[in-house]
Design an enzyme around this catalytic site. Structure first.
Site, PDB file in Angstrom:
ATOM      1  N   GLU A  30      14.732 -16.786   0.092  1.00 58.75           N
ATOM      2  CA  GLU A  30      14.739 -17.333   1.456  1.00 58.75           C
ATOM      3  C   GLU A  30      16.170 -17.688   1.851  1.00 58.75           C
ATOM      4  O   GLU A  30      16.861 -18.399   1.133  1.00 58.75           O
ATOM      5  CB  GLU A  30      13.845 -18.571   1.542  1.00 58.75           C
ATOM      6  N   GLY A 176       7.603 -16.370  31.110  1.00 57.96           N
ATOM      7  CA  GLY A 176       6.510 -16.079  30.197  1.00 57.96           C
ATOM      8  C   GLY A 176       5.499 -17.207  30.173  1.00 57.96           C
ATOM      9  O   GLY A 176       5.837 -18.330  29.794  1.00 57.96           O
ATOM     10  N   ILE A 180       3.712 -20.246  24.109  1.00 58.33           N
ATOM     11  CA  ILE A 180       4.952 -21.015  24.017  1.00 58.33           C
ATOM     12  C   ILE A 180       5.386 -21.524  25.382  1.00 58.33           C
ATOM     13  O   ILE A 180       5.757 -22.688  25.550  1.00 58.33           O
ATOM     14  CB  ILE A 180       6.067 -20.163  23.381  1.00 58.33           C
ATOM     15  N   LEU A 311       0.553 -14.981  14.239  1.00 61.58           N
ATOM     16  CA  LEU A 311       0.039 -16.333  14.092  1.00 61.58           C
ATOM     17  C   LEU A 311       0.232 -16.794  12.652  1.00 61.58           C
ATOM     18  O   LEU A 311      -0.012 -16.027  11.715  1.00 61.58           O
ATOM     19  CB  LEU A 311      -1.453 -16.390  14.448  1.00 61.58           C
ATOM     20  N   HIS A 435     -23.820 -37.540  17.116  1.00 57.56           N
ATOM     21  CA  HIS A 435     -23.697 -38.131  18.448  1.00 57.56           C
ATOM     22  C   HIS A 435     -23.140 -39.555  18.324  1.00 57.56           C
ATOM     23  O   HIS A 435     -23.550 -40.293  17.424  1.00 57.56           O
ATOM     24  CB  HIS A 435     -25.077 -38.195  19.115  1.00 57.56           C
TER      25      HIS A 435
END
Length: 461
Positions: A30, A176, A180, A311, A435
């Site tokens: 990484e 857009g 996002i 995702l 409930h």
């Protein structure tokens, strides 16, 4: 077995840990912080900012609950500091998981040499060669920034810069109206920025049910967020005072900052795919088979590198499947029931088909729905906007669902399981729901598929 993973985002880090748990010797490469886009400049920091906006909104509206505040303000710098602290803690958490599971973390940039060899340009300047039995590619994606938008990271920014702004802009154009754009647009608007969202499609959240998009649009209008759909940007000029934008329909907009949120593209730069003969499609995404193996035996790819939804939870699931397959199992990617979540207020969550998609596929379907305003728990918490919609086929099998309303993203899990397992509305509706809870809206919508919702209010004229 030795496994090398390039990339420590959701797909890479979960694959590494799973492979280690299955007995492999795992090394992860990484170049930045572990956790990838999701943890560092995506899902987690974005939702952290939105949580602060939720607290602000609750505080402003506290009088409705009999609670009085003399003074309510938001400090962007402190909000960002909280976000950074939270992200840092989660990054350290992943590093601890690596350590406790025996996963070796190498800081640097990985490059494929052959089907078993990765050359690493380490962060400390040293070179390292890793030879392993299997290799997993999980380098994720980057924001799309076409040249015409004049991206400079200051006046024209992406979500990466938006998550670290130190001062609140007076005005912002969001290009857009997807996940996002809607999330960050509403966040900045609630803190006081004048926001305009420009979306090329006919609706915001173009992948979602039309009724959901309309309800979110109504909320945006109530908050004075200007939304221009079926429109696009044709020209961008950076000025001393900010950004000047010309739209397809001729309108001209000016703002202090422009936020680009028009999508992401796979990031495979420097991996050496072409030299190894790893096949990619016309958009640069790596082609894989059902086991997530590439065209080169022994090399796998997951997440935003391949042609599946961008995702984090998809990447995580694919990482686990790839790890299991590298260790001899025979798993396949399951993409029939992928949850889609938007953390606006109200939240949006969906799984499976929308009505429009069912129509395009020629499916004979029925729907059931239930409004949150008819629910006791929604009235209690003061969040009554939205509804649950269920879509079933002619055999009563649940093929899709959409929720817009309070805690929609958490409520979706039940319906995701239903689509995944192929459950019918009748079977799921037979489950007792507690409930008073928000989950009762799902039960009522399921009953409504057959016209048997007890608490649905029908308008008769």
């Amino acid at each position: 077995m030795k496994i090398t993973v390039i990339g420590a985002g959701p797909g890479g880090y979960e694959a590494a840990i799973m492979a280690a748990k299955l007995g492999a010797e795992v090394t992860v490469i990484e170049k930045k912080e572990v956790g990838g886009t999701c943890l560092n400049i995506g899902c987690i920091p974005t939702k952290t900012l939105l949580a602060s906006a939720d607290v602000l909104t609750t505080s402003v509206e506290a009088e409705k609950f009999g609670v009085f505040n003399d003074h309510t303000t938001a400090n962007l710098e402190q909000i960002i500091e909280r976000k950074d602290k939270l992200v840092s803690g989660l990054v350290k958490g992943i590093e601890f998981l690596f350590e406790s599971n025996g996963v070796n973390l190498v800081r640097g940039v990985g490059k494929l040499i052959d089907a078993k060899t990765v050359e690493v340009a380490r962060s400390d300047g040293e070179a390292l060669t890793l030879v392993s039995d299997k290799i997993l590619l999980a380098t994720g994606s980057v924001p799309i920034c076409p040249e015409m938008f004049c991206y400079d990271g200051e006046k024209v920014i992406t979500s990466t810069e938006a998550l670290s702004l130190k001062t609140l802009p007076k005005s912002m154009i969001v290009v857009g109206g997807g996940v996002i754009g809607c999330e960050l647009g509403q966040f900045f608007s609630r803190l006081g920025t004048k926001v305009t969202i420009v979306e090329m499609a006919d609706q915001i959240l173009s992948a979602e049910d039309e009724s959901v998009a309309k309800q979110l649009l109504r909320q945006f209008k109530r908050e004075k967020i200007k939304v221009l759909t079926a429109n696009g940007v044709t020209d961008v000029k950076i000025q001393n005072s900010g950004v000047s934008v010309t739209l397809k329909k001729g309108e001209r907009l000016e703002a202090e900052i422009m936020l680009l949120s028009i999508g992401r593209s796979s990031f495979s730069k420097g991996l050496n795919l072409e030299e190894l003969g790893i096949k990619v499609d016309s958009r640069g995404r790596i082609e894989v088979d059902e086991s997530l193996e590439t065209s080169v035996k022994g090399i796998y790819a997951v997440g935003d590198l391949i042609n599946t939804p961008y995702l984090a939870h998809v990447a995580s699931k694919e990482g686990i499947i790839a790890a299991e397959n590298m260790l001899g199992k025979n798993k396949t990617g399951v993409h029939k029931a992928i949850p889609r979540c938007v953390y606006t207020d109200p939240q949006v969550a969906a799984v499976g088909l929308t009505e429009k998609e069912a129509q395009i596929k020629g499916i004979n379907y029925k729907t059931g729905s239930f409004d949150f305003r008819s629910l006791g728990k929604a009235q209690i918490i003061g969040k009554i906007q939205g509804q649950v919609k269920i879509i079933v086929d002619d055999k009563d099998v649940i093929i899709g669902a959409s929720i817009i309303g309070p805690e929609a993203t958490d409520l979706l899990a039940e319906l995701t399981m239903a689509v995944h397992l192929g459950l019918t509305a009748e079977v799921l509706a037979d489950v007792i729901h507690p409930h008073p809870t928000l989950s009762e809206a799902i039960m009522e919508a399921l009953h409504d598929v057959h016209g048997k919702s007890i608490n649905k209010v029908s308008m008769r004229f």
